[in-house]
Scaffold this active site. Structure first.
Site, PDB file in Angstrom:
ATOM      1  N   ASP A 133     -14.384  -3.255 -35.440  1.00 19.36           N
ATOM      2  CA  ASP A 133     -15.227  -3.044 -36.619  1.00 19.36           C
ATOM      3  C   ASP A 133     -14.530  -2.025 -37.521  1.00 19.36           C
ATOM      4  OD1 ASP A 133     -15.701  -0.593 -35.474  1.00 19.36           O
ATOM      5  OD2 ASP A 133     -17.776  -1.009 -34.921  1.00 19.36           O
ATOM      6  N   GLU A 134     -15.259  -1.491 -38.499  1.00 13.28           N
ATOM      7  CA  GLU A 134     -14.611  -0.638 -39.499  1.00 13.28           C
ATOM      8  C   GLU A 134     -14.108   0.686 -38.920  1.00 13.28           C
ATOM      9  OE1 GLU A 134     -17.291  -2.403 -40.112  1.00 13.28           O
ATOM     10  OE2 GLU A 134     -16.722  -3.623 -41.861  1.00 13.28           O
ATOM     11  N   HIS A 192      -6.897  -1.277 -26.170  1.00 14.06           N
ATOM     12  CA  HIS A 192      -6.613   0.151 -26.297  1.00 14.06           C
ATOM     13  C   HIS A 192      -6.357   0.737 -24.903  1.00 14.06           C
ATOM     14  CE1 HIS A 192      -6.660   4.075 -28.176  1.00 14.06           C
ATOM     15  NE2 HIS A 192      -7.410   4.496 -27.171  1.00 14.06           N
ATOM     16  N   GLU A 225      -3.216  -3.956 -18.731  1.00 11.71           N
ATOM     17  CA  GLU A 225      -3.538  -4.466 -20.073  1.00 11.71           C
ATOM     18  C   GLU A 225      -3.237  -5.956 -20.161  1.00 11.71           C
ATOM     19  OE1 GLU A 225      -2.116  -2.369 -23.548  1.00 11.71           O
ATOM     20  OE2 GLU A 225      -1.964  -0.510 -22.436  1.00 11.71           O
ATOM     21  N   GLY A 233       5.385  -5.846 -28.319  1.00 19.76           N
ATOM     22  CA  GLY A 233       4.794  -7.180 -28.175  1.00 19.76           C
ATOM     23  C   GLY A 233       4.616  -7.672 -26.749  1.00 19.76           C
ATOM     24  N   ASP A 285     -11.164   2.154 -33.035  1.00 23.48           N
ATOM     25  CA  ASP A 285     -11.391   1.960 -31.590  1.00 23.48           C
ATOM     26  C   ASP A 285     -12.876   2.054 -31.238  1.00 23.48           C
ATOM     27  OD1 ASP A 285      -8.606   1.733 -31.249  1.00 23.48           O
ATOM     28  OD2 ASP A 285      -8.371   3.892 -30.994  1.00 23.48           O
ATOM     29  N   MET A 303      -0.287  -1.257 -35.510  1.00 22.32           N
ATOM     30  CA  MET A 303      -0.464   0.175 -35.731  1.00 22.32           C
ATOM     31  C   MET A 303      -1.109   0.536 -37.064  1.00 22.32           C
ATOM     32  SD  MET A 303       0.450   1.205 -32.859  1.00 22.32           S
ATOM     33  CE  MET A 303       0.565   2.986 -33.025  1.00 22.32           C
ATOM     34  N   ARG A 304      -1.862  -0.412 -37.656  1.00 24.54           N
ATOM     35  CA  ARG A 304      -2.526  -0.098 -38.925  1.00 24.54           C
ATOM     36  C   ARG A 304      -4.021  -0.308 -38.812  1.00 24.54           C
ATOM     37  NH1 ARG A 304       0.548   0.618 -43.178  1.00 24.54           N
ATOM     38  NH2 ARG A 304       2.720   0.015 -42.920  1.00 24.54           N
ATOM     39  N   ASN A 339       1.868  -7.320 -24.833  1.00 20.14           N
ATOM     40  CA  ASN A 339       0.540  -7.941 -24.726  1.00 20.14           C
ATOM     41  C   ASN A 339       0.526  -9.297 -25.422  1.00 20.14           C
ATOM     42  OD1 ASN A 339      -1.604  -6.204 -23.341  1.00 20.14           O
ATOM     43  ND2 ASN A 339      -0.512  -4.712 -24.603  1.00 20.14           N
TER      44      ASN A 339
HETATM   45  C1  GRF Z   1      -0.457  -1.032 -25.778  1.00 18.80           C
HETATM   46  O1  GRF Z   1      -0.502   0.071 -24.923  1.00 18.80           O
HETATM   47  C2  GRF Z   1      -1.798  -1.252 -26.439  1.00 18.80           C
HETATM   48  O2  GRF Z   1      -2.883  -0.905 -25.644  1.00 18.80           O
HETATM   49  C3  GRF Z   1      -1.725  -0.322 -27.635  1.00 18.80           C
HETATM   50  O3  GRF Z   1      -0.382  -0.405 -28.062  1.00 18.80           O
HETATM   51  C4  GRF Z   1       0.454  -0.787 -26.976  1.00 18.80           C
HETATM   52  C5  GRF Z   1       1.167  -2.031 -27.405  1.00 18.80           C
HETATM   53  O4  GRF Z   1       2.116  -2.465 -26.460  1.00 18.80           O
HETATM   54  N1  GRF Z   1      -2.704  -0.695 -28.629  1.00 18.80           N
HETATM   55  P1  GRF Z   1       2.788  -3.888 -26.638  1.00 18.80           P
HETATM   56  O5  GRF Z   1       3.377  -3.929 -28.044  1.00 18.80           O
HETATM   57  O6  GRF Z   1       1.737  -4.931 -26.427  1.00 18.80           O
HETATM   58  O7  GRF Z   1       3.866  -3.946 -25.584  1.00 18.80           O
END
Ligand code: GRF
Length: 199
Positions: free
Chosen positions: A140-141, A108, A173, A11, A144, A89-90, A13
């Site tokens: 989208d569907e 991503h 990010e 978490g 990435d 992650m889904r 981001n």
């Molecule tokens: C990040 O590298 C993001 O780009 C990817 O999963 C990771 C998540 O990191 N989709 P966090 O949970 O935001 O620390």
């Protein structure tokens, strides 16, 4: 703009977005809820510490559509107008994507369309690219795949490991995701086919 953030893990981001909203850097916005599909996700505690409501909605052996419908209902209940995937992650079902047209974004850790899917940083090292980075895109569907809002680059060094490269990308990010959410909050993104035009 009410923001809902979906996470599965750390978490970081999510925390960057919450802090940018709370400090006023992202204007006229409010993080309404952080939802995790994993009860133990580290990010849930981070969200609560920042005063954000959290929910854990696990799949519990249900079909993806049913799980997604429950998440969508919680987001709709709170009038969420932007869904940010932050290490969620889904894969989302078509029904979920249809429920929030052009209102779901993801980050991503590569320069899409290169290195989709899991372990993007390791993929970049294995391929031998000299430059990688991160991408924020509409969802989208396809995995990435949606229209790209913003990207940032980092140099890949000869002695980089997946860990060292991931750490440098992650710093960017946090900056990129905040910039992208700010653009949307300021209504400065217009989608034109695959292109996102920024005012
Ligand atoms: C990040 O590298 C993001 O780009 C990817 O999963 C990771 C998540 O990191 N989709 P966090 O949970 O935001 O620390």
């Amino acid at each position: 703009m009410k923001i809902g953030i979906l996470i599965s893990g750390r978490g970081s981001n999510m925390a960057a977005i919450v802090e940018a909203v709370q400090s006023g850097l992202i204007p006229d916005s409010d993080v309404a809820v952080v939802i995790s599909d994993k009860t133990g996700a580290e990010g849930l505690l981070k969200a609560r510490k920042r005063g954000i409501e959290t929910l854990s909605i696990t799949r519990k052996g249900r079909a993806r559509e049913e799980h997604d419908a429950e998440i969508a209902a919680e987001l709709k209940k709170r009038n969420v107008g932007l869904v940010c995937l932050a290490g969620y992650m889904r894969l989302l079902s078509e029904g979920f994507i249809r429920a929030f047209p052009n209102k779901i974004i993801n980050i991503h850790p590569s320069l899409l369309p290169a290195f989709k899917g899991l372990d993007a940083q390791q993929q970049a090292i294995d391929y031998g690219v000299k430059v990688s980075g991160c991408t924020v895109h509409f969802v989208d569907e396809a995995l990435d795949h949606g229209a790209i809002i913003a990207q940032k680059t980092v140099e890949v060094k000869d002695d980089d490991t997946a860990e060292s490269l991931s750490a440098r990308i992650l710093e960017l990010e946090h900056v990129l995701y905040v910039e992208a959410v700010k653009l949307i909050a300021e209504v400065r993104c217009q989608i034109d086919g695959r292109r996102v035009i920024i005012d």
